[in-house]
Enzyme design. Structure first.
Site, PDB file in Angstrom:
ATOM      1  N   ARG A  54       0.841  -1.187   0.000  1.00  0.00           N
ATOM      2  CA  ARG A  54       0.000   0.000   0.000  1.00  0.00           C
ATOM      3  C   ARG A  54       0.877   1.237   0.000  1.00  0.00           C
ATOM      4  O   ARG A  54       1.860   1.323   0.759  1.00  0.00           O
ATOM      5  CB  ARG A  54      -0.936   0.023   1.227  1.00  0.00           C
ATOM      6  CG  ARG A  54      -2.075  -0.986   1.166  1.00  0.00           C
ATOM      7  CD  ARG A  54      -3.086  -0.608   0.077  1.00  0.00           C
ATOM      8  NE  ARG A  54      -4.201  -1.532   0.009  1.00  0.00           N
ATOM      9  CZ  ARG A  54      -4.257  -2.586  -0.805  1.00  0.00           C
ATOM     10  NH1 ARG A  54      -3.223  -2.856  -1.599  1.00  0.00           N
ATOM     11  NH2 ARG A  54      -5.317  -3.364  -0.837  1.00  0.00           N
TER      12      ARG A  54
ATOM     13  N   GLU B 247      -2.653   7.856  -6.378  1.00  0.00           N
ATOM     14  CA  GLU B 247      -2.587   7.089  -7.621  1.00  0.00           C
ATOM     15  C   GLU B 247      -3.585   7.655  -8.618  1.00  0.00           C
ATOM     16  O   GLU B 247      -4.777   7.716  -8.303  1.00  0.00           O
ATOM     17  CB  GLU B 247      -2.859   5.600  -7.345  1.00  0.00           C
ATOM     18  CG  GLU B 247      -1.783   4.964  -6.475  1.00  0.00           C
ATOM     19  CD  GLU B 247      -1.982   3.472  -6.250  1.00  0.00           C
ATOM     20  OE1 GLU B 247      -2.993   2.907  -6.726  1.00  0.00           O
ATOM     21  OE2 GLU B 247      -1.102   2.856  -5.602  1.00  0.00           O
TER      22      GLU B 247
ATOM     23  N   HIS C 200       0.586   0.064 -10.184  1.00  0.00           N
ATOM     24  CA  HIS C 200      -0.242  -0.790  -9.311  1.00  0.00           C
ATOM     25  C   HIS C 200      -0.668  -2.065 -10.051  1.00  0.00           C
ATOM     26  O   HIS C 200      -1.852  -2.311 -10.282  1.00  0.00           O
ATOM     27  CB  HIS C 200      -1.472  -0.027  -8.811  1.00  0.00           C
ATOM     28  CG  HIS C 200      -2.025  -0.604  -7.526  1.00  0.00           C
ATOM     29  ND1 HIS C 200      -2.662   0.153  -6.576  1.00  0.00           N
ATOM     30  CD2 HIS C 200      -2.024  -1.863  -7.035  1.00  0.00           C
ATOM     31  CE1 HIS C 200      -3.039  -0.606  -5.573  1.00  0.00           C
ATOM     32  NE2 HIS C 200      -2.661  -1.845  -5.828  1.00  0.00           N
TER      33      HIS C 200
END
Length: 540
Positions: free
Chosen positions: A248, A277, A295
């Protein structure tokens, strides 16, 4: 003289009803197919704005998301029918779990769905950091041939520190050990003997930092893990340590990481996740010793199929009362998916409602003490206390408390809950429930007999016949008298109400509690004032 009644909808525990599910992100098609095969209507709408989700979520019983949809408190507040939020992936930090819990909504994820994919990406970044593979590939695409510039290092004989020894941490450890890497780690939950069984020596973070050539983090994002790798911890590491974060964004302090990279304290970083993000910290992303991915931890065909399948099956199993898997805020429910436990839940809720009407006080409850008896109930005090709170706090029809939000609501209203167990030689279990209201104590004892929840005692009155806790019940307190039953029967007959059964106390003197099962509730409890001291009725 006190008279009280409770006429809510029947609060018995039933399977969670999920008729319509909204999928707000791109999830593997098998998710939709599995849900539809089990009679659930599915709507897929991607790239919804927050306002669109707020306006439409009220029409759905379930919501399936990945990581892009932020399920905030105001979205949850608009979800009048929502019963489950399913995250097709690991972690639920994009869901306001506290807000969902307070509203009685189950939040679940698929904890093992992307384990292998995330572990493999972590290992890929570790290997890429050691050999500068992405930088060398980009150099070649720029038509350069520079072998000296990309001198790397072997993984063999190096030490890898793994912070977070859950599913992914374990898989990373076993894979990296095949390269001859020494694996050490830290986890406040996983027992040291468990991690030792798969080759990871546990130690404190203070011991871990200075030993590592590489560090990878695999923890959830929470206050205790935010900025876990910061200026202070980097200063305690070996000069040139390389770090990886596929967990994370925010576990590694991005500003501290950039400073460590620029000073040479950190020799390289592999990042798949970021605080924001898409990321806005472009100096970090563009640093020559940083390898970045957008990601991609769960971005494999296998992980997406697995996560989509897992979340759909978890929802279906919950609806069919087969099991509750992956719930992060409803652990008390996990042990309730058996026919036997369902009857005990009904008992706990019904006893709570009996004590509610018989105490007939508007004052808040001070404490609730649940004592389970018998081997069969050794591990049942948790869901019995939650069920009792549901009974105590239910005010009327509609979205009242349930087993998910019962304990938070109890804490919010000041109810202190105590649970204990008493071993008995009796094969059948029993539950003693005690509540305090404004200094007064009220007690009830119940059990399940022949799959039927029954009341055995109420405030010291032991009933001659166990009272089935279903249908319309009239409880009244009065002194023993040969005229009591005829008088009560006369009042009921005058109201056109047929009596199903009557249960009296085993005691023959003093004021005792009595119970009458009726075809319907009495329209006016005041009609009993001349006959009894206290009266209460409820529909179970």
């Amino acid at each position: 003289m006190r008279f009280c009644e409770l006429r809510p909808e029947r609060g018995e525990m039933a399977p969670v009803s999920i008729r319509r599910v909204l999928i707000s992100e791109s999830v593997d098609p098998c998710c939709r197919a599995i849900l539809q095969e089990n009679g659930i209507e599915v709507t897929e709408k991607q790239n919804m704005s927050k306002d669109e989700l707020i306006s439409q979520i009220k029409d759905y019983d379930g919501l399936v998301v990945r990581s892009a949809t932020k399920v905030t408190a105001d979205i949850i507040a608009s979800a009048g029918n929502l019963k489950v939020i399913g995250r097709a992936g690991t972690g639920v930090d994009n869901v306001d779990v506290d807000a969902a819990t307070k509203k009685g909504i189950i939040v679940m994820n698929t904890p093992s769905g992307n384990t292998i994919s995330a572990a493999e990406l972590t290992c890929t970044l570790l290997m890429s950091l050691s050999r500068h593979v992405p930088q060398a590939a980009m150099s070649m695409k720029a038509e350069n041939w520079d072998r000296k510039k990309f001198m790397g290092a072997e993984l063999y004989g190096k030490t890898l520190g793994i912070v977070g020894l859950g599913r992914i941490g374990k898989e990373v450890a076993t894979r990296m050990q095949s390269f001859g890497v020494r694996t050490i780690g830290y986890d406040p939950i996983t027992p040291t003997e468990v991690s030792a069984s798969w080759g990871v020596e546990q130690m404190s973070l203070e011991e871990l930092w200075p030993q590592c050539d590489y560090i990878t983090v695999h923890t959830p994002l929470m206050p205790s893990t935010t900025g876990l790798l910061n200026d202070d911890s980097f200063a305690k590491c070996k000069k040139g340590v390389k770090v990886v974060n596929c967990a994370r964004g925010g576990i590694i302090d991005e500003a501290a990481l950039l400073r460590a990279l620029e000073s040479g304290q950190c020799g390289g970083a592999g990042l798949d996740v970021f605080v924001e993000e898409p990321p806005k910290n472009w100096p970090l992303v563009k640093h020559p010793n940083v390898i970045c991915c957008p990601h991609l931890g769960a971005s494999t065909k296998e992980a997406q199929a697995r996560c989509g399948q897992d979340i759909a099956l978890q929802i279906v199993d919950m609806v069919k009362c087969k099991a509750l898997v992956g719930a992060v805020n409803a652990q008390v429910l996990a042990s309730t998916f058996t026919p036997e436990s369902q009857q005990w839940i009904r008992l706990g809720e019904a006893m709570g409602r009996v004590l509610k009407v018989c105490s007939s006080s508007k004052q808040p409850y001070g404490h609730l003490h649940i004592t389970t008896q018998g081997d069969c109930l050794k591990k049942s005090a948790g869901f019995l206390s939650s069920a009792a709170v549901v009974g105590l706090l239910t005010e009327g029809p509609g979205n009242g408390p349930n087993l998910v939000n019962a304990l938070p609501l109890a804490e919010e209203t000041g109810i202190k809950i105590k649970k204990s167990h008493s071993d008995t030689k009796e094969a059948a279990g029993a539950c003693m429930m005690e509540v305090s209201v404004n200094g007064s104590i009220y007690k009830a004892l119940g059990s399940v007999q022949a799959d039927v929840p029954v009341l055995l005692q109420l405030d010291g009155s032991v009933f001659r016949q166990p009272i089935p806790l279903s249908g319309n019940l009239l409880f009244f307190k009065a002194a023993a008298s040969s005229q009591l039953l005829p008088s009560v029967t006369g009042v009921l007959a005058g109201a056109g109400i047929e009596m199903n059964y009557f249960s009296a106390s085993t005691a023959s003197d003093g004021e005792q509690w009595y119970c009458v099962g009726m075809q319907s509730l009495l329209g006016d409890l005041g009609s009993l004032k001349s006959v009894v001291k206290e009266a209460a009725q409820l529909a179970v």
